[in-house]
Design a protein around this motif. Structure first.
Motif, PDB file in Angstrom:
ATOM      1  N   THR A   1      29.848  -3.191  18.410  1.00 39.82           N
ATOM      2  CA  THR A   1      29.116  -3.080  17.063  1.00 39.82           C
ATOM      3  C   THR A   1      28.267  -4.309  17.007  1.00 39.82           C
ATOM      4  O   THR A   1      28.472  -5.086  17.881  1.00 39.82           O
TER       5      THR A   1
ATOM      6  N   LYS B   1      41.187   8.440   7.710  1.00 40.22           N
ATOM      7  CA  LYS B   1      40.261   9.324   8.313  1.00 40.22           C
ATOM      8  C   LYS B   1      40.230  10.652   7.163  1.00 40.22           C
ATOM      9  O   LYS B   1      39.083  11.163   6.881  1.00 40.22           O
TER      10      LYS B   1
ATOM     11  N   ASN C   1      38.722   9.913   4.048  1.00 37.77           N
ATOM     12  CA  ASN C   1      37.263   9.581   4.190  1.00 37.77           C
ATOM     13  C   ASN C   1      36.966   8.232   3.815  1.00 37.77           C
ATOM     14  O   ASN C   1      35.847   7.782   3.114  1.00 37.77           O
TER      15      ASN C   1
ATOM     16  N   LYS D   1      36.049   4.132   4.257  1.00 39.07           N
ATOM     17  CA  LYS D   1      35.263   3.231   4.854  1.00 39.07           C
ATOM     18  C   LYS D   1      36.084   2.349   5.897  1.00 39.07           C
ATOM     19  O   LYS D   1      37.230   1.943   5.618  1.00 39.07           O
TER      20      LYS D   1
ATOM     21  N   ASN E   1      38.189  10.505  15.971  1.00 34.22           N
ATOM     22  CA  ASN E   1      36.739  10.475  15.901  1.00 34.22           C
ATOM     23  C   ASN E   1      36.060   9.772  14.526  1.00 34.22           C
ATOM     24  O   ASN E   1      35.589  10.254  13.725  1.00 34.22           O
TER      25      ASN E   1
ATOM     26  N   ASN F   1      34.302   7.296  12.127  1.00 35.13           N
ATOM     27  CA  ASN F   1      33.226   6.882  12.075  1.00 35.13           C
ATOM     28  C   ASN F   1      32.948   5.477  11.844  1.00 35.13           C
ATOM     29  O   ASN F   1      32.744   5.193  10.450  1.00 35.13           O
TER      30      ASN F   1
ATOM     31  N   PRO G   1      30.804   2.235  11.622  1.00 36.20           N
ATOM     32  CA  PRO G   1      29.391   1.786  11.820  1.00 36.20           C
ATOM     33  C   PRO G   1      28.928   0.731  12.791  1.00 36.20           C
ATOM     34  O   PRO G   1      29.701  -0.053  12.873  1.00 36.20           O
ATOM     35  N   ASN G   2      27.742   0.939  13.382  1.00 38.78           N
ATOM     36  CA  ASN G   2      27.421  -0.139  14.302  1.00 38.78           C
ATOM     37  C   ASN G   2      27.131  -1.328  13.729  1.00 38.78           C
ATOM     38  O   ASN G   2      26.881  -2.364  14.073  1.00 38.78           O
TER      39      ASN G   2
END
Length: 281
Positions: A3, A213, A216, A218, A248, A250, A252-253
């Motif tokens: 990241t 996950k 959903n 963060k 999987n 998500n 964030p980068n």
């Protein structure tokens, strides 16, 4: 996966980290990070030697971050924070920290200052207290990230229905208050341990992040760095990500914690002002 940020960065003031503040910044720059947040363990009036910085060192901590922020402003963005527990007995200092720093991480290591450790939770009663404490902390608007939310699995013998219940309480509180959960890389350095339900790292725990996950929530990555070289050495980071690989998630980068913290701090200060101006009955 690397990241562009790390908001979980300690200093040697806590008594269990090594390296100078500048070494952390230089290693982060070398590793390609765009932003770091210093977040050493918050000091309280009664010291905990080897666990958190002494209160007398707080000024030096603040000044050092300001100096490094200015010195390296063309190479990396630096913001200031603390990793802090939700101790009602220390609320006055915690509120002052909220006002002073860019952000606060919620790392609820003990039930109370100098009290029982949440690293040693091994029964449902202590587990549920931990979960409800986290929920209350989230509702306070004092904190911006829940770090290592699954540390209750360090000593808990196996995943059971109480773990599921506690996880749901924590995750729901995070979602309600729009607070990210941290996938913490620090548990890997403890090595794999034997539990009633098999061998695993103490944390992160797959089941906790599976629920996160599914809901959903963060999720951001946190290196929990106590050694500047770990900005460069990605071993713990890669092993951490491998645990939850098939979920999987998500991650964030890039995550602008400062922007989110400003919004939450504004809400906190507004509520604080209302409480002060509320007429006494």
């Amino acid at each position: 996966m690397k990241t562009q940020y790390n908001y979980h960065t300690h200093t040697k003031r806590c008594g269990h980290a090594i390296g100078s503040d500048e070494e952390y910044v230089l290693c982060a720059i070398k590793a390609g990070y765009k932003i770091i947040g210093f977040s050493d363990h918050a000091p309280f009036r009664l010291p905990q030697e080897g666990i958190r910085m002494y209160f007398e060192k707080l000024g030096d901590y603040i000044n050092s971050i300001k100096h490094l922020k200015n010195k390296y402003k063309k190479q990396i963005r630096i913001i200031s924070g603390l990793e802090c527990e939700f101790y009602k007995s220390q609320l006055e200092d915690i509120i002052n920290y909220r006002k002073t720093f860019d952000f606060l991480l919620l790392g609820h290591h003990f039930q109370e200052h100098l009290g029982k450790s949440n690293f040693h939770i091994d029964n449902p009663e202590d587990l549920m207290k931990y979960a409800y404490d986290i929920e209350e902390a989230c509702n306070s608007n004092l904190f911006d990230v829940i770090v290592h939310p699954d540390i209750f699995m360090i000593c808990y013998p196996k995943w059971d229905e109480y773990c599921t219940k506690a996880s749901n309480i924590i995750i729901d509180a995070a979602i309600k208050n729009d607070i990210p959960l941290e996938l913490n890389c620090g548990g890997i350095k403890r090595g794999k341990l034997i539990y009633e339900d098999g061998e695993r790292y103490p944390y992160p725990h797959y089941n906790f992040f599976k629920i996160a996950k599914e809901k959903n929530a963060k999720i951001i990555l946190g290196l929990d760095i106590h050694n500047p070289m770990l900005f460069i050495d990605e071993t713990y980071e890669n092993e951490t990500l491998s645990i939850v690989k098939d979920l999987n998630i998500n991650i964030p980068n890039n995550y602008d914690l400062l922007k989110e913290a400003k919004k939450r701090k504004k809400k906190f200060l507004k509520n604080l002002s209302k409480q002060k101006n509320k007429p006494k009955e």
